[in-house]
Design an enzyme around this catalytic site. Structure first.
Site, mmCIF file in Angstrom:
data_model
loop_
_atom_site.group_PDB
_atom_site.id
_atom_site.type_symbol
_atom_site.label_atom_id
_atom_site.label_comp_id
_atom_site.label_asym_id
_atom_site.label_seq_id
_atom_site.Cartn_x
_atom_site.Cartn_y
_atom_site.Cartn_z
ATOM 1 N N HIS A 59 0.844 -1.210 0.000
ATOM 2 C CA HIS A 59 0.000 0.000 0.000
ATOM 3 C C HIS A 59 0.878 1.258 0.000
ATOM 4 O O HIS A 59 0.702 2.150 -0.832
ATOM 5 C CB HIS A 59 -0.917 -0.017 1.229
ATOM 6 N N GLU A 60 1.829 1.311 0.915
ATOM 7 C CA GLU A 60 2.678 2.514 1.009
ATOM 8 C C GLU A 60 3.560 2.646 -0.232
ATOM 9 O O GLU A 60 3.760 3.746 -0.745
ATOM 10 C CB GLU A 60 3.541 2.478 2.286
ATOM 11 N N HIS B 26 1.709 4.241 -3.026
ATOM 12 C CA HIS B 26 1.706 5.713 -2.988
ATOM 13 C C HIS B 26 2.967 6.277 -3.657
ATOM 14 O O HIS B 26 2.908 7.277 -4.354
ATOM 15 C CB HIS B 26 1.640 6.216 -1.550
ATOM 16 N N HIS C 296 -5.437 7.004 -2.675
ATOM 17 C CA HIS C 296 -6.339 6.054 -2.024
ATOM 18 C C HIS C 296 -7.483 5.698 -2.969
ATOM 19 O O HIS C 296 -7.894 6.496 -3.801
ATOM 20 C CB HIS C 296 -6.884 6.642 -0.719
ATOM 21 N N CYS C 297 -7.951 4.464 -2.812
ATOM 22 C CA CYS C 297 -8.972 3.939 -3.721
ATOM 23 C C CYS C 297 -10.153 3.457 -2.880
ATOM 24 O O CYS C 297 -9.963 2.890 -1.809
ATOM 25 C CB CYS C 297 -8.361 2.774 -4.503
ATOM 26 N N CYS D 231 -9.622 -3.344 -2.492
ATOM 27 C CA CYS D 231 -8.387 -2.899 -3.155
ATOM 28 C C CYS D 231 -7.296 -2.573 -2.138
ATOM 29 O O CYS D 231 -7.550 -1.958 -1.103
ATOM 30 C CB CYS D 231 -8.660 -1.683 -4.041
ATOM 31 N N CYS E 70 -7.255 -3.251 -7.385
ATOM 32 C CA CYS E 70 -8.430 -3.340 -8.248
ATOM 33 C C CYS E 70 -7.967 -3.090 -9.691
ATOM 34 O O CYS E 70 -6.835 -2.655 -9.932
ATOM 35 C CB CYS E 70 -9.489 -2.322 -7.831
ATOM 36 N N CYS F 88 -6.647 0.515 -10.322
ATOM 37 C CA CYS F 88 -5.313 0.804 -9.771
ATOM 38 C C CYS F 88 -4.225 0.043 -10.527
ATOM 39 O O CYS F 88 -3.104 0.536 -10.670
ATOM 40 C CB CYS F 88 -5.264 0.468 -8.283
HETATM 41 ZN ZN LIG Z 1 -2.488 5.213 2.177
HETATM 42 ZN ZN LIG Z 2 -8.009 0.404 -6.422
#
Ligand SMILES: [Zn+2]
Ligand SMILES: [Zn+2]
Length: 185
Positions: free
Chosen positions: A133-134, A137, A143-144, A149, A168, A171
């Site tokens: 996740h990080e 970025h 963010h989604c 996701c 997803c 993304c």
């Molecule tokens: Zn985040």
């Molecule tokens: Zn997404």
């Protein structure tokens, strides 16, 4: 001729080797990029926030950047201490959007905040989700809101556990576009 760029994992303070090795493998598989475990760095005292007994995530991120390995095109700092930023009581991690550095903490995923220790596979899965996740970025993914996701914002462990280790479709396209436009990858 230049060396193939790699993503560097930087332990900030003591971090279990097993955690580092697991993240190394999982990130390599997910992003199809070479990942290396870099030498650990001590936690700098100026990033400690005494009133909250936590470490200032943003300052740690700046420190990580200032110390970062030149050859690494991304660095992910991993620390066992609790992280915070002024507006949140804690953060699981933080990243620079479209930047070089990101950071995660293993404390809350390991149940350190409420003394409920998860089973090891759950703990490791949480760390993989947070890391990806990080790092997402840093590859300019915001963010989604699509269900499950990886780029969904997780305010707590319950939400984190509901996420998939998967982006997803939307993304995934954004990430592929990002890699296509960054010439040195
Ligand atoms: Zn985040
Ligand atoms: Zn997404």
């Amino acid at each position: 001729m230049s060396l193939r760029p790699f993503l560097g994992l930087v332990p900030l303070g003591h971090v279990d080797l097993l955690v580092l090795q697991h993240l190394c493998t999982a990130i390599t598989e997910f992003l199809s990029l070479p990942v290396r475990i870099l030498p650990p760095r001590p936690l700098p005292p100026h990033t400690y926030h005494l009133p909250r007994n936590q470490y200032d995530s943003t300052r740690l991120l700046e420190y990580l950047l200032s110390e970062s390995h030149d050859e690494a095109f991304r660095v992910l700092g991993i620390t066992a201490v609790d992280l915070c930023i002024p507006i949140f009581t804690f953060v699981f991690g933080e990243a620079q959007l479209d930047g070089k550095a990101a950071i995660i903490s293993t404390l809350r995923p390991g149940g350190g905040a409420d003394n409920i220790k998860p089973r090891q596979p759950i703990f490791l899965e949480r760390l993989v989700k947070l890391s990806l996740h990080e790092l997402g970025h840093t590859f300019n993914l915001p963010h989604c809101r699509r269900e499950g996701c990886l780029m969904g914002f997780a305010a707590n462990l319950e939400i984190l556990d509901q996420k998939n280790i998967e982006l997803c479709e939307y993304c995934r396209i954004l990430l592929a576009d990002y890699f296509n436009t960054v010439s040195d990858l």
